[in-house]
Design an enzyme around this catalytic site. Structure first.
Site, short mmCIF file in Angstrom:
data_model
loop_
_atom_site.label_atom_id
_atom_site.label_comp_id
_atom_site.label_asym_id
_atom_site.label_seq_id
_atom_site.Cartn_x
_atom_site.Cartn_y
_atom_site.Cartn_z
N HIS A 184 -18.68 -65.93 -6.44
CA HIS A 184 -19.97 -65.23 -6.52
C HIS A 184 -20.32 -64.59 -5.16
CE1 HIS A 184 -20.44 -66.72 -10.51
NE2 HIS A 184 -20.55 -67.98 -10.12
N ASP B 105 -15.68 -66.10 -15.76
CA ASP B 105 -16.63 -67.18 -15.52
C ASP B 105 -17.19 -67.79 -16.82
OD1 ASP B 105 -18.46 -68.92 -14.39
OD2 ASP B 105 -19.62 -67.42 -13.33
ZN ZN Z 1 -18.52 -70.80 -12.27
#
Ligand code: ZN
Length: 445
Positions: A266, A317
């Site tokens: 991220h 994800d």
């Molecule tokens: Zn994750």
């Protein structure tokens, strides 16, 4: 030995070659030659454009069962997390194997030949270990094997409910109690030709600095990848600053976790110093823009990360969608919306993130390239779909990145073996398996 002739093939950077012959021996590419106007005798013909296998560098396979069940309705990351925990509470090894196999099958259909499974759902209800404490992780490895793709099992240390907090009921399924418990368990995991074992620190919310240091030291002894969720949400930063007086990146660096084997997942809300810490260490960042937008995380600063010398990889994800072309273009297009500027992240760089760089950050430096010696993972995208018709060699990479869908993938070869032919998985009825597995998950009490 097998021989393929590609109408077009991407050979890295901006090089799209015509008439490319690829020879494969065992699991590896042994020769690559371009400029043959027609297939040599005995070669298998691949029309369209052939690229290396795609690497999905950040996955939580079970979250595929949330698709369509959390996208609509008000909330934020934390309300979504409650729904995700509700799902995690339902799974057992059989359900998880079926769900992960179907999910990895969906990935294979979209051209993904290597998965980084960030795995933290370890134990049974209330945190009681299964008879084999790695049964859930072994299920992930089996699922990847069944789907014909490679896996890096990034087994995640997860100890606390939040900084200084006890784990909640469902979080006890994630926790090994302390770092030594995590090390004892993951030390029993075994690699095989399609499996590599990596590690993860779930986040600074759930792993204290001392435990993070123990995990980092264990990975350093083995020279294996270490991933962590980093600054996905502003609240993670403020909690870290309040308790530790530094950002999550700085806390992890202080624990010795941030090295050239480190991947910050991220990296959405970094402060100025964090870019230098990650860049100086030679770390990578894995961006997951379809999840980040789904969860209202924010826009990762891709251009600034790259300017700091940080290589980018991509992940699906939460599997809001499974399409690495969509992830690749979202990196650039989201940044356009925020910056008012176009073209900061060239198409070839974005495709490199989805292939070579993704493999490298998962511990497969020999994957994600069409070159002699590389693992023989090939993805063929036909260029006669309505989305891609009119594409030529010069426009092929921008067309793939900015217009292709995972559904345009027609053929996939993994380790020299075809796993997708004519858009169908050779071993799995993926849609039927997804339907059955997701149905079983939500019906389970
Ligand atoms: Zn994750």
């Amino acid at each position: 030995m097998s021989v393929y002739w590609c109408e077009l093939a991407w050979l890295g950077d901006d090089r799209v070659a015509e008439g490319v012959t690829i020879e494969i021996g065992d699991e590896r590419i042994t020769a690559v030659e371009s400029g043959a106007a027609s297939p040599p005798p005995g070669a298998n013909r691949l029309d369209g454009i052939t690229i290396p296998g795609l690497a999905n560098a950040h996955s939580h396979a079970f979250q595929r069962a949330l698709r369509g069940r959390t996208q609509s309705g008000r909330g934020d990351f934390w309300t979504w997390r409650d729904a995700m925990y509700g799902l995690a509470a339902r799974l057992d090894p059989d359900l998880y194997l079926a769900l992960a196999r179907a999910t990895f099958g969906e990935m294979a259909l979209a051209g993904i030949t290597c998965i980084g499974e960030f795995h933290y759902l370890h134990h049974g209800p209330s945190g009681v270990p299964y008879a084999d404490p790695n049964e859930m992780g072994e299920a992930m490895i089996q699922a990847a094997r069944d789907a014909g793709i490679r896996i890096s099992l990034l087994d995640a240390c997860f100890l606390h409910g939040g900084i200084g907090e006890e784990p909640s009921a469902v979080q006890r399924r994630f926790s090994d109690g302390n770092a030594d418990g995590w090390i004892d368990r993951v030390s029993e995991l075994a690699e095989d030709p399609g499996t590599r074992i990596g590690a993860a620190i779930h986040s600074v919310r759930t792993v204290d600095p001392e435990s993070a240091a123990a995990v980092a030291a264990w990975t350093a002894e083995r020279g294996i990848p270490l991933h962590a969720h980093v600054s996905e949400q502003p609240a993670e930063n403020s909690a870290s600053l309040e308790v530790y007086g530094s950002t999550p990146t700085a806390v992890l660096a202080g624990a010795g976790a941030v090295t050239e084997r480190f991947v910050a997942v991220h990296a959405t809300h970094l402060d100025d110093a964090d870019f230098g810490i990650l860049g100086d260490a030679g770390a990578a960042c894995c961006l997951c823009p379809t999840t980040e937008r789904d969860l209202a995380d924010g826009i990762a600063p891709a251009d600034r990360l790259r300017s700091a010398g940080i290589e980018l990889a991509l992940g699906t994800d939460s599997h809001a969608t499974i399409d690495l072309f969509e992830e690749a273009r979202a990196v650039e297009l989201d940044e356009r919306l925020e910056s008012g500027e176009r073209g900061r992240n060239p198409a070839s760089i974005l495709l490199d993130a989805a292939t070579r760089a993704g493999h490298a950050c998962l511990g497969w430096p020999d994957g994600g390239r069409i070159a002699p010696g590389a693992i023989a993972d090939l993805v063929t995208v036909e260029l006669d779909s309505p989305r891609l018709a009119g594409t030529d060699a010069a426009s092929a990479i921008p067309s793939l990145v900015f217009a292709a869908s995972g559904a345009d993938v027609r053929g996939v070869i993994a380790g020299g073996q075809p796993i997708v032919r004519e858009g169908e998985h050779v071993a799995l009825d993926v849609a039927a398996e997804l339907d059955a597995a997701i149905g079983a998950v939500w019906e389970s009490a």
